[in-house]
Scaffold this active site. Structure first.
Site, PDB file in Angstrom:
ATOM      1  CB  CYS A 297      70.067 -20.199 107.377  1.00 53.40           C
ATOM      2  SG  CYS A 297      70.636 -18.781 108.302  1.00 53.40           S
TER       3      CYS A 297
ATOM      4  CB  CYS B 120      68.648 -13.852 111.313  1.00 49.87           C
ATOM      5  SG  CYS B 120      68.712 -12.671 109.985  1.00 49.87           S
TER       6      CYS B 120
ATOM      7  CB  CYS C 128      66.251 -15.624 104.755  1.00 48.74           C
ATOM      8  SG  CYS C 128      67.592 -14.643 104.099  1.00 48.74           S
TER       9      CYS C 128
ATOM     10  CD  GLU D 102      68.597  11.847  98.229  1.00 54.70           C
ATOM     11  OE1 GLU D 102      67.895  11.090  97.527  1.00 54.70           O
ATOM     12  OE2 GLU D 102      68.688  11.730  99.463  1.00 54.70           O
TER      13      GLU D 102
ATOM     14  CB  CYS E 265      61.531  -0.532  98.188  1.00 61.92           C
ATOM     15  SG  CYS E 265      61.465   0.858  99.294  1.00 61.92           S
TER      16      CYS E 265
ATOM     17  CE1 TYR F 161      60.529  11.313  98.300  1.00 63.23           C
ATOM     18  CE2 TYR F 161      59.585  11.096  96.098  1.00 63.23           C
ATOM     19  CZ  TYR F 161      59.459  11.448  97.428  1.00 63.23           C
ATOM     20  OH  TYR F 161      58.263  11.929  97.878  1.00 63.23           O
TER      21      TYR F 161
HETATM   22  N1  SAH Z   1      66.571   6.568  93.227  1.00 63.51           N
HETATM   23  C1  SAH Z   1      67.698   6.256  94.051  1.00 63.51           C
HETATM   24  C2  SAH Z   1      67.412   6.328  95.549  1.00 63.51           C
HETATM   25  C3  SAH Z   1      66.165   5.685  96.035  1.00 63.51           C
HETATM   26  S1  SAH Z   1      66.045   5.465  97.784  1.00 63.51           S
HETATM   27  C4  SAH Z   1      68.273   4.906  93.682  1.00 63.51           C
HETATM   28  O1  SAH Z   1      67.660   4.125  92.995  1.00 63.51           O
HETATM   29  O2  SAH Z   1      69.406   4.632  94.091  1.00 63.51           O
HETATM   30  C5  SAH Z   1      65.148   6.840  98.311  1.00 63.51           C
HETATM   31  C6  SAH Z   1      65.940   8.122  98.398  1.00 63.51           C
HETATM   32  O3  SAH Z   1      65.034   9.142  98.841  1.00 63.51           O
HETATM   33  C7  SAH Z   1      67.091   8.124  99.423  1.00 63.51           C
HETATM   34  O4  SAH Z   1      68.261   8.555  98.779  1.00 63.51           O
HETATM   35  C8  SAH Z   1      66.652   9.141 100.484  1.00 63.51           C
HETATM   36  O5  SAH Z   1      67.742   9.885 101.019  1.00 63.51           O
HETATM   37  C9  SAH Z   1      65.727  10.033  99.690  1.00 63.51           C
HETATM   38  N2  SAH Z   1      64.682  10.744 100.455  1.00 63.51           N
HETATM   39  C10 SAH Z   1      63.997  10.317 101.532  1.00 63.51           C
HETATM   40  N3  SAH Z   1      63.064  11.219 101.896  1.00 63.51           N
HETATM   41  C11 SAH Z   1      63.169  12.252 101.023  1.00 63.51           C
HETATM   42  C12 SAH Z   1      62.466  13.481 100.871  1.00 63.51           C
HETATM   43  N4  SAH Z   1      61.496  13.832 101.698  1.00 63.51           N
HETATM   44  N5  SAH Z   1      62.828  14.291  99.856  1.00 63.51           N
HETATM   45  C13 SAH Z   1      63.818  13.940  98.991  1.00 63.51           C
HETATM   46  N6  SAH Z   1      64.506  12.787  99.086  1.00 63.51           N
HETATM   47  C14 SAH Z   1      64.194  11.950 100.090  1.00 63.51           C
END
Ligand code: SAH
Length: 407
Positions: free
Chosen positions: A26, A32, A35, A290, A365, A264
């Site tokens: 790359c 970058c 990777c 959320e 993550c 979340y």
């Molecule tokens: N479960 C979902 C999103 C995961 S990412 C999926 O798999 O697609 C994490 C999410 O947490 C994001 O959408 C973000 O907006 C939300 N988030 C971040 N801080 C938060 C908080 N304090 N309370 C509620 N949601 C939150």
């Protein structure tokens, strides 16, 4: 944002199975910085990720770390590509990524991990700017219009969204511009102008205007259809996301009666799949939380779109919401939690424990904050069993993991 440069050799074997030989080239690799595992074979990467998860989790904290769930064809998996626009020394438009830790734009034509069509569309837009007299925004003088282009592609549906992020709402000849873009790429299903006059590093502003199509795309995951708006979080590797969600729901061992919380929840994915599960055992009811209002709006639409009636959504800080639920003496049987990289909070976890769920499925993550949070849960009487690392981001150091905790 991530990106690498030109791939000169393809290293996947005939049937994929992630047999990268470790000789990927790359041109942008060093500058970058995304990777970091380009010199490793795919098997070596997976071994490194397992080791990373192991190191992040204190000895004895979990019962067992399972082998990393890898990807068959670990290339071009990113369904979302963001390009920052700038001008080079000669004044010609360039687009790509910020060079690690700087504000220099590193030009990217194509990339090993990004969706190839998205990269092509970004290149087309770059080529159109001159003839349409669209000025690129200059961070120093704060003049000019175009700042970023974001492309999102629905893996299953093929729908493509282009978001043009501009510094001001005034976009001369935008109709002609969009028409010309659609002529080049009839695959595009929607074009949105997002207005971001801010000076911080956030890519999207609060205001937007749909220039073509519906203003969102849809994608199908685990049998449910999801609507994705420009600013909503959506996993960037759909192939691996199905495996991740599948494992999360399997660990929850639903029987059809459970009162489930999906904290979340983003656009509602995990909770909606748990609530409906075409052909499988599902939740009795789901309550999803959320913070991002656009994501909640998408989530509510997604429930309707899929005819799912046993889910409710709340826009709130997940911690505050759990504290209130605990104070009201509410109960839950299963908790899914999928916090951002920073992990969860003490307040969330203490209240979660008070709701007395039998099982908690923690999707993370960031193995480091997972390790920190699992210790808090242990203090609260929840023991972590199996941890399943899932490779959502081949060639990079990141690793996702899903973990089952039981009371
Ligand atoms: N479960 C979902 C999103 C995961 S990412 C999926 O798999 O697609 C994490 C999410 O947490 C994001 O959408 C973000 O907006 C939300 N988030 C971040 N801080 C938060 C908080 N304090 N309370 C509620 N949601 C939150």
């Amino acid at each position: 944002m991530s990106g690498t440069g030109k791939r000169k050799e393809k290293n996947g074997t005939e049937n994929g199975v992630g047999k990268g030989t470790g000789q990927n080239r790359c041109v942008n690799q060093k500058r970058c910085g995304s990777c970091r595992y380009l010199s490793l074979t795919y098997e070596q990467q997976l071994a490194k990720k397992e080791e990373y998860v192991r190191k992040s989790l204190e000895k004895g904290l979990v019962k067992r770390i399972m082998p990393v769930i890898g990807m068959e064809d670990p290339y071009h998996y990113r369904n979302k590509v963001t390009a920052v626009f700038a001008r080079d020394r000669k004044g010609n438009p360039v687009s790509g990524v910020y060079e690690g830790g700087t504000h220099n734009v590193l030009p990217v034509e194509e990339c090993l991990i990004e969706d190839a069509l998205a990269d092509k569309i970004i290149g087309t837009i770059r080529g159109m700017l001159k003839s349409f007299k669209i000025w690129i925004y200059d961070e120093d003088t704060r003049r000019g219009l175009l700042r970023y282009v974001l492309v999102r592609r629905g893996f299953t549906t093929g729908q493509v969204m282009v978001v043009l992020v501009t510094a001001s709402p005034v976009f001369p000849s935008k109709k002609n511009f969009v028409q010309a873009l659609l002529r080049e790429h009839p695959e595009i299903t929607t074009v949105v102008q997002n207005i971001n006059p801010r000076t911080d590093s956030l890519i999207l502003g609060d205001r937007q205007q749909v220039l073509y199509g519906k203003g969102y795309i849809e994608d199908v995951l685990c049998g449910c259809t999801f609507r994705i708006s420009p600013s909503s979080f959506y996993q960037i590797n759909p192939v691996q996301t199905e495996k991740l969600y599948g494992k999360a729901i399997e660990l929850a061992a639903l029987t059809g009666k459970e009162k489930v919380i999906d904290a979340y929840c983003g656009i509602g994915t995990i909770g909606l799949i748990a609530a409906s599960r075409p052909g499988g055992r599902k939740a009795g009811s789901v309550l999803s939380i959320e913070l991002n209002p656009n994501a909640v709006r998408d989530a509510i639409t997604n429930a309707k779109r899929n005819g799912i009636e046993n889910v409710r959504f709340f826009r709130a800080d997940a911690g505050d919401f759990m504290v209130k639920m605990a104070a009201q003496g509410e109960r839950a049987d299963v908790l899914f939690m999928d916090p951002p990289r920073s992990g969860s909070t003490e307040a969330f976890m203490r209240s979660a424990a008070k709701l007395g769920p039998e099982r908690i499925v923690y999707i993370s993550c960031n193995p480091e904050t997972l390790g920190r949070d699992l210790k808090v849960f242990r203090r609260l009487g929840y023991q972590a069993g199996e941890v399943w690392p899932v490779d959502m981001f081949p060639w990079t150091e990141s690793c996702e993991a899903v973990c089952l905790l039981s009371h």
